[in-house]
Design a protein around this motif. Structure first.
Motif, PDB file in Angstrom:
ATOM      1  N   UNK A 241       0.819  -1.230   0.000  1.00  0.00           N
ATOM      2  CA  UNK A 241       0.000   0.000   0.000  1.00  0.00           C
ATOM      3  C   UNK A 241       0.847   1.272   0.000  1.00  0.00           C
ATOM      4  N   UNK A 242       1.968   1.260   0.750  1.00  0.00           N
ATOM      5  CA  UNK A 242       2.841   2.431   0.784  1.00  0.00           C
ATOM      6  C   UNK A 242       3.469   2.658  -0.588  1.00  0.00           C
TER       7      UNK A 242
ATOM      8  N   UNK B  50      16.216   6.007  -0.346  1.00  0.00           N
ATOM      9  CA  UNK B  50      14.925   6.293   0.263  1.00  0.00           C
ATOM     10  C   UNK B  50      13.991   5.078   0.250  1.00  0.00           C
ATOM     11  N   UNK B  51      14.561   3.878   0.130  1.00  0.00           N
ATOM     12  CA  UNK B  51      13.741   2.689  -0.091  1.00  0.00           C
ATOM     13  C   UNK B  51      12.664   2.479   0.976  1.00  0.00           C
ATOM     14  N   UNK B  52      12.941   2.858   2.231  1.00  0.00           N
ATOM     15  CA  UNK B  52      11.951   2.659   3.291  1.00  0.00           C
ATOM     16  C   UNK B  52      10.703   3.504   3.057  1.00  0.00           C
ATOM     17  N   UNK B  53      10.889   4.688   2.448  1.00  0.00           N
ATOM     18  CA  UNK B  53       9.741   5.554   2.162  1.00  0.00           C
ATOM     19  C   UNK B  53       8.795   4.907   1.167  1.00  0.00           C
ATOM     20  N   UNK B  54       9.324   4.004   0.342  1.00  0.00           N
ATOM     21  CA  UNK B  54       8.527   3.357  -0.696  1.00  0.00           C
ATOM     22  C   UNK B  54       8.033   1.973  -0.279  1.00  0.00           C
TER      23      UNK B  54
ATOM     24  N   UNK C 245       2.311   1.749  -3.543  1.00  0.00           N
ATOM     25  CA  UNK C 245       1.285   2.211  -4.483  1.00  0.00           C
ATOM     26  C   UNK C 245       0.899   3.660  -4.198  1.00  0.00           C
ATOM     27  N   UNK C 246       0.798   4.009  -2.906  1.00  0.00           N
ATOM     28  CA  UNK C 246       0.437   5.383  -2.530  1.00  0.00           C
ATOM     29  C   UNK C 246       1.478   6.380  -3.020  1.00  0.00           C
ATOM     30  N   UNK C 247       2.752   6.027  -2.902  1.00  0.00           N
ATOM     31  CA  UNK C 247       3.814   6.918  -3.384  1.00  0.00           C
ATOM     32  C   UNK C 247       3.705   7.099  -4.894  1.00  0.00           C
ATOM     33  N   UNK C 248       3.431   6.011  -5.607  1.00  0.00           N
ATOM     34  CA  UNK C 248       3.302   6.103  -7.061  1.00  0.00           C
ATOM     35  C   UNK C 248       2.086   6.941  -7.451  1.00  0.00           C
ATOM     36  N   UNK C 249       1.008   6.833  -6.700  1.00  0.00           N
ATOM     37  CA  UNK C 249      -0.199   7.618  -6.990  1.00  0.00           C
ATOM     38  C   UNK C 249       0.056   9.106  -6.797  1.00  0.00           C
ATOM     39  N   UNK C 250       0.881   9.446  -5.782  1.00  0.00           N
ATOM     40  CA  UNK C 250       1.224  10.854  -5.574  1.00  0.00           C
ATOM     41  C   UNK C 250       1.998  11.405  -6.769  1.00  0.00           C
ATOM     42  N   UNK C 251       2.932  10.592  -7.280  1.00  0.00           N
ATOM     43  CA  UNK C 251       3.693  11.018  -8.457  1.00  0.00           C
ATOM     44  C   UNK C 251       2.762  11.182  -9.649  1.00  0.00           C
ATOM     45  N   UNK C 252       1.893  10.197  -9.859  1.00  0.00           N
ATOM     46  CA  UNK C 252       0.987  10.224 -11.012  1.00  0.00           C
ATOM     47  C   UNK C 252       0.021  11.406 -10.945  1.00  0.00           C
ATOM     48  N   UNK C 253      -0.331  11.819  -9.734  1.00  0.00           N
ATOM     49  CA  UNK C 253      -1.260  12.944  -9.582  1.00  0.00           C
ATOM     50  C   UNK C 253      -0.655  14.253 -10.076  1.00  0.00           C
ATOM     51  N   UNK C 254       0.679  14.334 -10.114  1.00  0.00           N
ATOM     52  CA  UNK C 254       1.341  15.563 -10.550  1.00  0.00           C
ATOM     53  C   UNK C 254       2.027  15.414 -11.904  1.00  0.00           C
ATOM     54  N   UNK C 255       1.911  14.221 -12.511  1.00  0.00           N
ATOM     55  CA  UNK C 255       2.588  13.982 -13.782  1.00  0.00           C
ATOM     56  C   UNK C 255       1.674  13.129 -14.657  1.00  0.00           C
ATOM     57  N   UNK C 256       1.138  13.750 -15.710  1.00  0.00           N
ATOM     58  CA  UNK C 256       0.198  13.038 -16.580  1.00  0.00           C
ATOM     59  C   UNK C 256       0.847  11.845 -17.286  1.00  0.00           C
ATOM     60  N   UNK C 257       2.159  11.917 -17.501  1.00  0.00           N
ATOM     61  CA  UNK C 257       2.854  10.819 -18.183  1.00  0.00           C
ATOM     62  C   UNK C 257       3.133   9.646 -17.255  1.00  0.00           C
ATOM     63  N   UNK C 258       2.908   9.830 -15.940  1.00  0.00           N
ATOM     64  CA  UNK C 258       3.232   8.782 -14.972  1.00  0.00           C
ATOM     65  C   UNK C 258       1.980   8.017 -14.557  1.00  0.00           C
ATOM     66  N   UNK C 259       1.200   7.558 -15.533  1.00  0.00           N
ATOM     67  CA  UNK C 259      -0.046   6.857 -15.259  1.00  0.00           C
ATOM     68  C   UNK C 259       0.227   5.429 -14.790  1.00  0.00           C
TER      69      UNK C 259
END
Length: 213
Positions: free
Chosen positions: A103-104, A145-149, A106-120
């Motif tokens: 979940x962590x 930063x692996x623990x953050x992900x 996926x959540x990090x990836x969703x944050x990136x995707x929310x600010x980058x249209x190419x990162x779907x």
């Protein structure tokens, strides 16, 4: 060896000064490192290893004495037999991670995707999340930063393999890790928890108050 062929006292002292200078440069590189695989640190490490080896050889030739310095060699013990003056080299890196908190990740990836249209998140789940994160961050940043992900660090290895000439564009893309011979590996740096386990086992086997011979 005859006296005429012996290194001079000045040569030995100069080699010792070179080791001191290389130590200072290595410490400065470590203090200013920008990540786990900082090229400045590796360059300083190699320079220090070369200086220490040169000093060790001259010290032995002149005074029949040795130093405690040890130059790392590949774990499999394969001696280097590649070019003496390589015109090119390859850096091969493998790092293993366990996905311990999906979940962590996926959540990090969703944050990136929310600010980058190419990162779907095309594939969804952890597979898609990994594609987004490695598209956004450099591997060295992921490593720091692996623990953050939501990841857990496993074994890692870095090989520096020498070659006679630079590969042609696109030449090895179909099989990027399939053409490296062990005897062409100049330097190898391994990180694994198994090394810590071996040290712990050694310490447990020692009797209190005794120092290994």
């Amino acid at each position: 060896m005859s006296d005429a062929a012996l290194p001079t006292v000045a040569e030995v002292r100069a080699a010792a000064e070179a080791v001191k200078a290389a130590l200072d440069r290595h410490l400065a590189a470590v203090e200013g490192r920008t990540g786990d695989e900082d090229p400045e640190v590796y360059a300083a490490f190699n320079e220090l290893a070369a200086a220490a080896e040169e000093y060790d050889e001259l010290l032995y030739d002149r005074y029949d004495e040795v130093t405690p310095f040890e130059i790392p060699t590949p774990e499999d013990g394969v001696p280097y037999s590649g070019p003496a003056e390589p015109a090119a080299f390859s850096v091969l890196i493998r790092r293993d991670y366990a996905v311990v908190e999906p979940p962590r990740l996926i959540a990090q990836a969703e944050r990136v995707a929310a600010h980058d249209r190419d990162a779907e998140l095309v594939h969804g789940g952890t597979a898609g999340a990994l594609g987004v994160l490695f598209g956004e961050y450099e591997p060295d940043e992921i490593a720091s930063r692996y623990k953050e992900f939501g990841l857990e660090e496993g074994d890692s290895t870095l090989w520096i393999a020498a070659s006679e000439e630079m590969a042609e564009p696109g030449e090895w893309l179909a099989s990027p890790f399939g053409h490296t011979d062990a005897e062409d590996v100049l330097h190898r740096f391994d990180v694994s928890s198994v090394f810590d386990e071996e040290i712990d086992e050694f310490d447990e086997d020692e009797e209190p108050g005794l120092t290994p011979a």
